[in-house]
Motif scaffolding. Sequence first.
Motif: not given
Length: 196
Positions: A89-100, A103-108, A136-138
Amino acid sequence: MDKLKKVLSGQDTEDRGGLSEVVEATSLSSGTRIKGFVACFAAGILCSLLGTFLLWVPRKGLYLFAVFYTFGNIASIGSTVFLMGPMKQLKRMFEPTRLIATILVLLCFALTLCSAFWWHNKGLALIFCILQSLALTWYSLSYIPFASKTQCLLMRILSLVWLQRPWPKCSGEHKEQSRAEEPWDAVKKCFAVCLA
């Protein structure tokens, strides 16, 4: 008991390390994984709904909404840990295609909780809850194959609202990035075109 019989009879000759025994002891069956996913996802939805109902409580309603809504979203995202496992899960969350998006979700999440607990600002808490929904939608769209056009459309809408300028056309530039290209480079290029 069968394992003990194998060891005593000499049939179990493989030397297994301690790590493989720990992994085998802590792995969940598929039925348990699905039950954990459903329970965690249901708890997340319940928290989000409870937060929505608590919105109308006098004086502390908005704070309760922000906290329960955020914890509900965290539980909903965390429910997929049961299906994939925490490391995948962590690897997929921080893949380059969904990194931004991650980060936005965690920041929010963090900003919503900060505005509710430390800053005690109802307006900011509500704004961050709205931004949390958009993030979360993004983030969710990043898991759908070929959803980059939808993400591009969402970014164009957001740029029209916030920047008062149109986002650059998405005629092929939205294709998957190469693994060598940093995701921040793509964001810098898009903002450079948008702000020029």
